[in-house]
Design a protein around this motif. Structure first.
Motif, mmCIF file in Angstrom:
data_model
loop_
_atom_site.group_PDB
_atom_site.id
_atom_site.type_symbol
_atom_site.label_atom_id
_atom_site.label_comp_id
_atom_site.label_asym_id
_atom_site.label_seq_id
_atom_site.Cartn_x
_atom_site.Cartn_y
_atom_site.Cartn_z
ATOM 1 N N ALA A 38 0.833 -1.206 0.000
ATOM 2 C CA ALA A 38 0.000 0.000 0.000
ATOM 3 C C ALA A 38 0.877 1.270 0.000
ATOM 4 C CB ALA A 38 -0.943 -0.005 1.202
ATOM 5 N N ASP A 59 -0.755 1.330 9.189
ATOM 6 C CA ASP A 59 0.073 1.962 8.160
ATOM 7 C C ASP A 59 -0.548 3.254 7.662
ATOM 8 O OD1 ASP A 59 -1.545 1.669 5.650
ATOM 9 O OD2 ASP A 59 -1.301 -0.474 6.026
ATOM 10 N N MET A 64 -8.291 1.814 1.911
ATOM 11 C CA MET A 64 -9.256 1.122 1.048
ATOM 12 C C MET A 64 -10.595 1.842 1.076
ATOM 13 S SD MET A 64 -8.635 -2.911 1.831
ATOM 14 C CE MET A 64 -7.696 -2.904 3.341
ATOM 15 N N CYS A 72 -11.816 -7.246 0.532
ATOM 16 C CA CYS A 72 -10.444 -7.726 0.748
ATOM 17 C C CYS A 72 -10.409 -9.037 1.525
ATOM 18 C CB CYS A 72 -9.570 -6.667 1.411
ATOM 19 S SG CYS A 72 -9.889 -6.413 3.147
ATOM 20 N N THR A 78 -7.829 -9.550 -4.880
ATOM 21 C CA THR A 78 -6.551 -8.847 -4.862
ATOM 22 C C THR A 78 -6.605 -7.686 -5.829
ATOM 23 O OG1 THR A 78 -4.171 -9.023 -5.248
ATOM 24 C CG2 THR A 78 -5.573 -10.449 -6.590
ATOM 25 N N SER A 79 -5.944 -6.605 -5.464
ATOM 26 C CA SER A 79 -5.860 -5.474 -6.374
ATOM 27 C C SER A 79 -4.560 -5.540 -7.162
ATOM 28 C CB SER A 79 -5.904 -4.186 -5.561
ATOM 29 O OG SER A 79 -4.869 -4.217 -4.595
HETATM 30 P P1 ADP Z 1 -2.785 -9.902 -1.700
HETATM 31 O O1 ADP Z 1 -1.867 -9.113 -0.854
HETATM 32 O O2 ADP Z 1 -2.183 -11.170 -2.172
HETATM 33 O O3 ADP Z 1 -3.410 -9.114 -2.799
HETATM 34 P P2 ADP Z 1 -4.373 -10.018 0.668
HETATM 35 O O4 ADP Z 1 -5.423 -10.984 1.108
HETATM 36 O O5 ADP Z 1 -3.171 -9.902 1.515
HETATM 37 O O6 ADP Z 1 -3.990 -10.410 -0.809
HETATM 38 O O7 ADP Z 1 -5.028 -8.613 0.503
HETATM 39 C C1 ADP Z 1 -6.154 -8.465 -0.342
HETATM 40 C C2 ADP Z 1 -6.274 -7.051 -0.853
HETATM 41 O O8 ADP Z 1 -6.631 -6.171 0.213
HETATM 42 C C3 ADP Z 1 -4.998 -6.466 -1.425
HETATM 43 O O9 ADP Z 1 -4.832 -6.803 -2.775
HETATM 44 C C4 ADP Z 1 -5.201 -4.967 -1.229
HETATM 45 O O10 ADP Z 1 -5.956 -4.431 -2.286
HETATM 46 C C5 ADP Z 1 -6.073 -4.892 0.011
HETATM 47 N N1 ADP Z 1 -5.271 -4.550 1.203
HETATM 48 C C6 ADP Z 1 -4.838 -5.403 2.146
HETATM 49 N N2 ADP Z 1 -4.133 -4.774 3.101
HETATM 50 C C7 ADP Z 1 -4.097 -3.465 2.752
HETATM 51 C C8 ADP Z 1 -3.512 -2.292 3.345
HETATM 52 N N3 ADP Z 1 -2.800 -2.353 4.472
HETATM 53 N N4 ADP Z 1 -3.704 -1.113 2.686
HETATM 54 C C9 ADP Z 1 -4.408 -1.062 1.557
HETATM 55 N N5 ADP Z 1 -4.983 -2.118 0.946
HETATM 56 C C10 ADP Z 1 -4.834 -3.319 1.541
#
Ligand code: ADP
Ligand code: MG
Length: 592
Positions: A38, A59, A64, A72, A78-79
């Motif tokens: 992020a 953080d 989001m 999420c 996943t983004s």
């Molecule tokens: P990945 O990291 O493999 O994409 P995760 O399950 O860890 O899968 O997270 C899913 C999604 O959630 C991420 O792709 C992101 O878009 C969002 N996300 C997770 N943690 C954060 C964060 N700390 N800040 C912003 N977006 C987050």
């Protein structure tokens, strides 16, 4: 009758979670990586009870939106990648969209998040994959993910966790692996209300010394190399700071900690014989490689990678490290001081050297059994008189190692390669591994007469300071009472530094830090299921480290003492870890 049904998501997620989150440290890793993906510049990690009760990562990254906050936690949400091809060009830490779904399946999670251009953020509570609540909240931009009561619904996992100090040291290792290479990001780590690390952005070397202590600044050479296939940047430890365990070896590829035995071997190879036996260099090396030429996907926890250019990488890395160490090798090659023992003076004129003679006793018969002497002549260096009295052996008292008891050693021993003791027994010729024999003797002494074992301790001329990472320091404090009964005098100086004023005999002062590091490594690695295992783990580690090394010359007296002590042990033929100590060459084999 139809038998197949589709598992509900919550069950599927819980199963998947077993792979992604096997202990608190792995949840910590996923949350920290998400915060970095992020693009946060400040990341705070808060844990309680080694992550059992709470793991929270706060953080200041992108945050989001309301709907993303809900999405999420879905599996494969996943983004970070959109199509299969993206898998080959990954620049982010995560990409599978599995972590949060897994964590939410086995814990109670509270997410607070806000994007920078929204006034209001979102709070979501999710428990065992079920969303409990979602509401708008005023909160800082960025994300806070609080994972509470990990494994609350998987008691088997929960019970499988090790002691807090051990689990926390895993968390600390994850924290180091991530913060080291992301030295441009500020991190803090707070455990049970104590701020353990407060890392400011800076260079890699600064980060190393923030994590491992200030003296680390002087312990390294710089490694740097630019080629078409890889760019290498990092630090390799000066040989004199090599350690007894492989603790501080960090390899990173594209900002990710990896384990790669061949590349690690390349680094160690570069040291050639600059290192003493059984010691390992420290290093912190970052590689940048075109992401399309690696596959990080072969293992779900992603510390293993495959490179297309394996061999070339190996060669480049080795020569880069070699060059870095060049300063050191050069220095030793340029010293013209010849060791004194090679200055053999020329013989005076007219002197004829006498022919070498061998003395032997013509009446001596190695196969003639006489009761063993009680070897009470002391090697005062290693043994305490009172200890020895209790260990005194004679042929008729030893009955505990049945096949050896009738064959006690004669008085003559011979040392081969300064490592093996050869001595005649009635059943043949015994070849004894001196180090393993000593290990067995020390182990038995330590574990049986716990309190008095090696209380004969030796006061150091100058006290020595040893320091550990905060988690290791906690672990070390736990071991202090035991260490004291074994003859160490150790006190806390600060949270992470200890002062040693006395040790059991024969421990080299310069090696004390490495000695304790090894004990901690062994202790963490030991499987501790029963109450007694803790003492056993400690005794094993102590005995192994204090045992005389191969290559140590022994006097006749010392050898006899060692052999007598060994045969007094109930399990004289194997070490505590099950290695063979004695090989007997039978008379008929000798005849051949
Ligand atoms: P990945 O990291 O493999 O994409 P995760 O399950 O860890 O899968 O997270 C899913 C999604 O959630 C991420 O792709 C992101 O878009 C969002 N996300 C997770 N943690 C954060 C964060 N700390 N800040 C912003 N977006 C987050
Ligand atoms: Mg992730």
């Amino acid at each position: 009758m139809d038998l197949i049904n589709i598992l509900p998501d919550s069950v599927a997620n819980q199963i998947a979670a077993g792979e992604v989150v096997d202990r608190p440290a792995s949840a910590v890793k996923e949350l920290l990586e998400n915060a970095m993906d992020a693009r946060a510049t400040q990341i705070d990690l808060i844990v309680k009870d080694a992550g059992r009760t709470l793991i929270q990562v706060v953080d200041n990254g992108c945050g989001m939106s309301d709907s993303d906050a809900r999405l999420c936690f879905e599996r494969h949400a996943t983004s970070k990648i959109h199509q299969a091809d993206d898998l080959f060009a990954i620049h982010t830490m995560g990409f599978r969209g599995e972590a949060l779904a897994s964590i939410a399946a086995i814990a109670q999670v509270e997410l607070r998040t806000r994007t920078h251009d929204n006034e209001l953020g979102t709070t979501i509570l999710i428990e065992g994959s079920h969303i409990v609540s979602q509401q708008p909240t005023a909160c800082p931009a960025g994300t806070s993910m609080a994972v509470k009561n990990l494994f609350f619904n998987v008691p088997a996992r929960r019970n499988f966790l090790k002691k807090d100090s051990v689990e926390f040291s895993h968390i600390e290792e994850v924290f180091r692996r991530i913060t080291l290479i992301h030295h441009d990001i500020a991190f803090t780590l707070n455990s049970n209300g104590r701020l353990l690390y407060d890392l400011k952005p800076g260079s890699l070397l600064q980060r190393i010394s923030q994590l491992f202590g200030n003296p680390y600044k002087e312990r390294f050479f710089t490694v740097e190399e630019e080629t078409d296939i890889v760019s290498i940047k990092g630090f390799v430890g000066k040989p004199e700071y090599a350690r007894k365990s492989r603790g501080e070896q960090y390899l990173f590829v594209n900002g990710r900690f990896i384990k790669h035995p061949a590349l690690s071997a390349a680094v160690e190879k570069a040291y050639d014989d600059l290192l003493p036996d059984h010691s390992y260099p420290s290093y912190f090396i970052g590689l940048q490689v075109d992401p399309s030429r690696i596959d990080v996907n072969i293992h779900p926890t992603k510390t293993e990678v495959k490179f297309i250019d394996d061999h070339a990488l190996f060669a480049i890395l080795r020569s880069a490290v070699k060059r870095a160490l060049g300063q050191f090798t050069l220095a030793t090659e340029l010293s013209f001081d010849t060791p004194e023992e090679f200055n053999i003076p020329p013989a005076p004129k007219g002197y004829t050297p006498p022919a070498p003679k061998i003395n032997y006793n013509p009446d001596y018969n190695p196969f003639h059994a006489t009761p063993a002497q009680t070897h009470l002549k002391l090697t005062k260096k290693t043994y305490d008189i009172d200890d020895l009295k209790s260990l005194k052996v004679s042929a008729d008292t030893v009955t505990s190692t049945p096949h050896l008891s009738s064959t006690l050693p004669q008085s003559t021993c011979m040392q081969v390669q300064n490592s093996y003791i050869v001595t005649p027994l009635t059943s043949g010729l015994a070849v004894i591994d001196q180090q393993r024999a000593h290990e067995r003797i020390l182990f038995d002494k330590l574990s049986h007469s716990h309190i008095n074992a090696l209380t004969q301790s030796q006061t150091l001329l100058f006290p020595i300071n040893c320091s550990f990472s905060p988690a290791d320091a906690d672990l070390f404090s736990e071991l202090l009472p035991d260490l004291r009964t074994y003859g160490f005098s150790v006190e806390n100086l600060s949270q992470t530094t200890f002062v040693v004023t006395a040790t059991p005999p024969d421990i080299k002062e310069a090696e004390l830090q490495g000695f304790f590091d090894q004990i901690l490594t062994d202790y963490k690695g030991a499987v501790m299921t029963k109450f007694n295992d803790r003492t056993r783990a400690l005794c094993t580690s102590l005995a192994r480290q204090m045992a005389i090394r191969p290559g140590t010359p022994l006097t006749q007296e010392e050898m006899q003492q060692l052999v007598a002590d060994l045969f007094a042990c109930p399990m004289a033929d194997t070490t505590p870890s099950g290695k063979k100590i004695i090989t007997i060459v039978k008379p008929e084999e000798l005849l051949k």
